[in-house]
Scaffold this active site. Structure first.
Site, mmCIF file in Angstrom:
data_model
loop_
_atom_site.group_PDB
_atom_site.id
_atom_site.type_symbol
_atom_site.label_atom_id
_atom_site.label_comp_id
_atom_site.label_asym_id
_atom_site.label_seq_id
_atom_site.Cartn_x
_atom_site.Cartn_y
_atom_site.Cartn_z
ATOM 1 N N TYR A 3 29.219 45.928 47.174
ATOM 2 C CA TYR A 3 29.992 44.789 46.664
ATOM 3 C C TYR A 3 29.185 43.493 46.644
ATOM 4 O O TYR A 3 29.604 42.499 46.065
ATOM 5 C CB TYR A 3 31.272 44.564 47.493
ATOM 6 C CG TYR A 3 32.225 45.742 47.570
ATOM 7 C CD1 TYR A 3 32.091 46.839 46.730
ATOM 8 C CD2 TYR A 3 33.271 45.740 48.489
ATOM 9 C CE1 TYR A 3 32.964 47.917 46.818
ATOM 10 C CE2 TYR A 3 34.155 46.806 48.577
ATOM 11 C CZ TYR A 3 33.985 47.898 47.744
ATOM 12 O OH TYR A 3 34.861 48.950 47.845
ATOM 13 N N HIS A 41 30.058 55.697 51.208
ATOM 14 C CA HIS A 41 30.845 55.150 50.090
ATOM 15 C C HIS A 41 31.253 56.221 49.075
ATOM 16 O O HIS A 41 32.357 56.196 48.542
ATOM 17 C CB HIS A 41 30.044 54.053 49.388
ATOM 18 C CG HIS A 41 30.879 53.093 48.610
ATOM 19 N ND1 HIS A 41 30.508 51.798 48.401
ATOM 20 C CD2 HIS A 41 32.085 53.231 47.991
ATOM 21 C CE1 HIS A 41 31.441 51.185 47.682
ATOM 22 N NE2 HIS A 41 32.404 52.032 47.421
#
Ligand code: NAP
Length: 270
Positions: free
Chosen positions: A42, A100
């Site tokens: 992110y 992730h």
């Protein structure tokens, strides 16, 4: 199913960055969120670190989750990548560290091994995964006796995830939702709108309560203070079984946001 204290309602931070993120996160902390969800992908961990370092909330009261990207899964890069996240977040350790995505070749073992090393080295208190399929959850519990605190996946009324929920119950690895309101799409459905009227709650609250009552923890993201507050205030009502079942029926839409068009390395979903 056991959840970490305070993990049930986390504030998500994708795709927020900079001032927009700082403002939303400060509002979320004021409202009462203590769990925060980020990821190295992110590129916003530095901003989160500076907000948390200036906040008066004690470290022990926070539950910070981050995630290791798949291009850092090899033995050479994994631990340095986690250390970079910690430096950016200005933390000594994470509360929860997730993988992730499953690796592109679908073979989970090497990355899980690295995750275990990160925990052994004290870089995180808890570990988990994200975007695992039901087959991968089975492989995970075959491979390791460790406790995995969640599998963070897309979960909302417009997508039937009953197969994954079954695998979660069988393996004891709880699911945690992302795209919990289907980025707004679930809030327009007439079934949800009618229930909001019936329970005198917002459509978002109906959707999020339905997810919580399924035993998941939730991740929600908003930049709007009213939505940030409403998404947290979910504990003063319950949906009846009949009404929950009406929401279950919306899964027939099979509306999946995070598909292979959006994320080419996504696995073949359940
Ligand atoms: N593990 C993964 O691969 C993965 C993938 C995606 C996301 N995530 C995590 O999950 C978090 C949440 O998912 P998401 O942000 O993708 O989807 P989401 O929570 O379903 O949607 C966020 C969007 O919905 C709007 N919204 C939120 N609450 C609302 C409400 N009560 N009423 C009306 N609109 C509302 C927000 O707009 P406003 O700002 O206008 O309120 C925002 O644009 C992310 O921030 C991230 O931390 C993880």
């Amino acid at each position: 199913m056991h959840h970490l204290q305070g993990f049930e309602r986390a504030f998500g931070t994708f795709p927020l960055k900079g001032d927009e993120l700082a403002t939303a996160l400060i509002t979320a902390l004021d409202v009462g969120y203590r769990a925060i969800d980020t990821a190295q992908m992110y590129k916003n961990e530095k901003t989160i670190g500076s907000v948390l370092s200036t906040s008066r909330i004690k470290r022990n009261d926070l539950l910070v989750t981050s995630k290791v990207p798949i291009d850092q899964f090899d033995a050479q890069h994994f631990i340095p990548s986690v250390k970079q996240s910690l430096e950016d977040l200005q933390l000594d350790n994470l509360d929860v560290l997730l993988l992730h995505w499953p690796p592109a070749n679908g073979k989970i073992e090497a990355s899980v091994e690295q995750l275990l090393i990160a925990k052994q080295n004290g870089l995180t208190k808890h570990i988990g995964v994200s975007n695992y399929t039901s087959v991968m959850l089975e492989q995970l519990v075959q491979f390791s006796d460790e406790t995995f605190v969640c599998n963070q996946v897309e979960f909302h009324p417009l997508l039937d995830q009953s197969k994954l929920l079954q695998a979660s119950n069988k393996t004891g690895i709880p699911l945690s939702s992302y795209c919990s309101v289907a980025r707004g799409k679930a809030l327009e459905d007439p079934v949800i709108v009618d229930l909001a009227e019936k329970y005198q709650r917002t459509p978002g609250q109906i959707v999020l309560k339905w997810i919580l009552q399924k035993g998941l923890s939730i991740n929600t993201m908003s930049t709007n203070p009213d939505n940030i507050r409403a998404n947290f205030n979910l504990l003063d009502f319950n949906l009846s079984n009949v009404d929950s079942a009406c929401i279950d029926a919306l899964g027939r839409h099979n509306y999946r946001i995070v598909n292979k068009n959006l994320v080419p390395w996504a696995p073949d979903w359940d």
